[in-house]
Design a protein around this motif. Sequence first.
Motif, short mmCIF file in Angstrom:
data_model
loop_
_atom_site.label_atom_id
_atom_site.label_comp_id
_atom_site.label_asym_id
_atom_site.label_seq_id
_atom_site.Cartn_x
_atom_site.Cartn_y
_atom_site.Cartn_z
N LEU A 1 3.01 1.84 -0.78
CA LEU A 1 1.77 2.08 -1.50
C LEU A 1 1.29 0.71 -1.95
N PHE A 2 0.47 0.09 -1.09
CA PHE A 2 0.16 -1.32 -1.24
C PHE A 2 -0.58 -1.65 -2.53
N SER A 3 -0.27 -2.81 -3.07
CA SER A 3 -1.02 -3.50 -4.11
C SER A 3 -1.00 -2.75 -5.42
N ARG A 4 -1.69 -3.31 -6.37
CA ARG A 4 -1.81 -2.67 -7.68
C ARG A 4 -2.95 -1.67 -7.73
N TYR A 5 -3.61 -1.46 -6.60
CA TYR A 5 -4.65 -0.44 -6.53
C TYR A 5 -4.03 0.90 -6.91
N PRO A 6 -4.57 1.60 -7.89
CA PRO A 6 -3.81 2.71 -8.48
C PRO A 6 -3.90 4.05 -7.77
N TYR A 7 -4.87 4.24 -6.85
CA TYR A 7 -5.15 5.59 -6.38
C TYR A 7 -4.52 5.90 -5.02
#
Length: 634
Positions: free
Chosen positions: A355-361
């Motif tokens: 679940l890549f990156s700090r992108y939350p969705y």
Amino acid sequence: MLARAPLVVHPAALCRTLVVALTVVGCGAARPSARAGAAAGGPGAAASPARVRSNILRVDYAGSERCAGCHAEIYALWRNAPMHLMTRLPETARIRAPFDGATFHFKNDAALLTEKDGARFVELTSPSGGDHVYRVTRVIGGRYREDFAGVEVGAANPDRELLLPLSYVFETRAFRLKGYSVLVTERPGLRAGGVWNQTCIFCHNTTPYFDSTWGELAGRGAPAYQGEVVDRLLPADRRFHVEIAGDGTRAFIDAVAAEVTAVGGTPAPASDNRAVALRQGIHELRTHFAARHFVEVGIGCEACHGGSRAHADDPRVLPDFAPRSAFLEMRPEPAREVTRAERINRVCARCHQVLFSRYPYTWEGGTRRGDNPGGSSITSGEGRDLLLGGCAREMSCVSCHDPHGEDRRADLDRLATVAGNGTCVRCHAQYAAPAALAAHAHHDPAGAGASCIGCHMPRKNMGLGYALTRYHRIGRPDDPARVERDRPIECALCHVDKSVEDLASTMEHWWGQKYDRAALVALYGSLEARPLQATLERGRAHEQAVALATLGAAKVAGAAPAVARQLVNPFPLVRYYAARALAALRGESCKVDLDRPTAEIAAAVRACVPEAFPEGAPTPGATPARGGDLPDED
């Protein structure tokens, strides 16, 4: 077990099946047929082939060269496969990025790529970050793009390899900021990123699987590598639990100490405290693990088949996809039978889980850090997504993909047609007949609407270039979790002219669902809205990328102004999808340089598509830059 139809596969799939079968049988050792033994009432009725006793420790690995003698054809295919070439040495690699004096300009910074005496260099020039020269030491990737790691020339620590801040994208034959490979917000300039051997080495190379279990055993808060066991991101009924078996604590602590010593670290002081051993071990592994400690560079045979030294020494002892150890257990919760397909899928999900990156969705209206995250919206989460779906126990990744070579585009495209439905009707035999398929799909059984993959694996995830890939969580387009929580409605990916109400009421009529109209209004603003256009105005970044790609591919009339506005989306990766879609809609590209500051991009958009920002409307300015001093989240 679902009833199975007669096996119908095309030649490429049959070859893949045979390749996988050959890797699981031994290295040419003759052994009696279990079926023949059972028929005669002999020993074959109860006997099972011997399996390796341990396949996770450094001493269990033999290296891919040991496989070549018996598996010559597979080995030759694998040698040139993209997975094997995931990490390459620049001295011997075929590199597609131009190190011929090419310059990548990003905002006020520049990267100059050169080659001298067989070595490649990236020279960064930045008014704010200073000037730095890096010698390229690693080439990462090679199917869709190339990334690079390097050491700074003249640095105090010549072994400190950093991720360099640019990617070369094959689709456009152009450079892009490496951080913009995922959903991060705007970056201020070109900076070398995280330390290579502390970020992306476990998935891009072959290492002892034992090392990947430490974070899970230590629990939340432990520093992580890509490739770590992350079953906590699966629903409870899909998780496997990693635990020390029986009285194996002492053996486990000794194994941690042996691995720490092997990478040049200092083990924890002798004790029976597992937590202390793990805490010290993780720190030492992150600090000291380097390329010289790989089993091999790139993805080797044992990255998937497990440590196989015992098999190479005695072909009658078979390798095993399941992790095996005298002191460690990995088992499902709650306890149940684990199918072979599930074992294979979990091997793939060791890396294709992210679940890549700090992108939350996530998809299904979930959040990355929630109790039950949904599926990933971007490439490299396919293995975990498959485990979330309905076919994870009966269908494996290798049902469609060749792990030893490179998938042919034509074969993958064929799977997404009615001709490719044979893969699915092996289990879902009730839909093999055209009349049954028509009744199920409510589309012409010979047309695109009757493709199993077309509906159950829609093209809605962001790829490594600027095209959408298929969502590998096999589910239903009428699933309320998708219809009421995600944008756009999946049926709108084909039926671009239909309203939200048209699609919702049709699905209710066809499949007996009932959708919450208030939830749909909250998503789209109106039941009369077109899902794709409303997603551009109201959606989250990953949803907007899907809408952009679909509007562009369908050449939807009148969509250009709304698409053009997304060229200043707060998430730069979405801007690239907007540029591609706008070029498709207009028949030519706008002269917009997406590597410039946002205010300059907005001015160029206004000049190209004036309707995007009507007179009197404020011109978007720069979005808040963040992450300049953070390692790339990619």
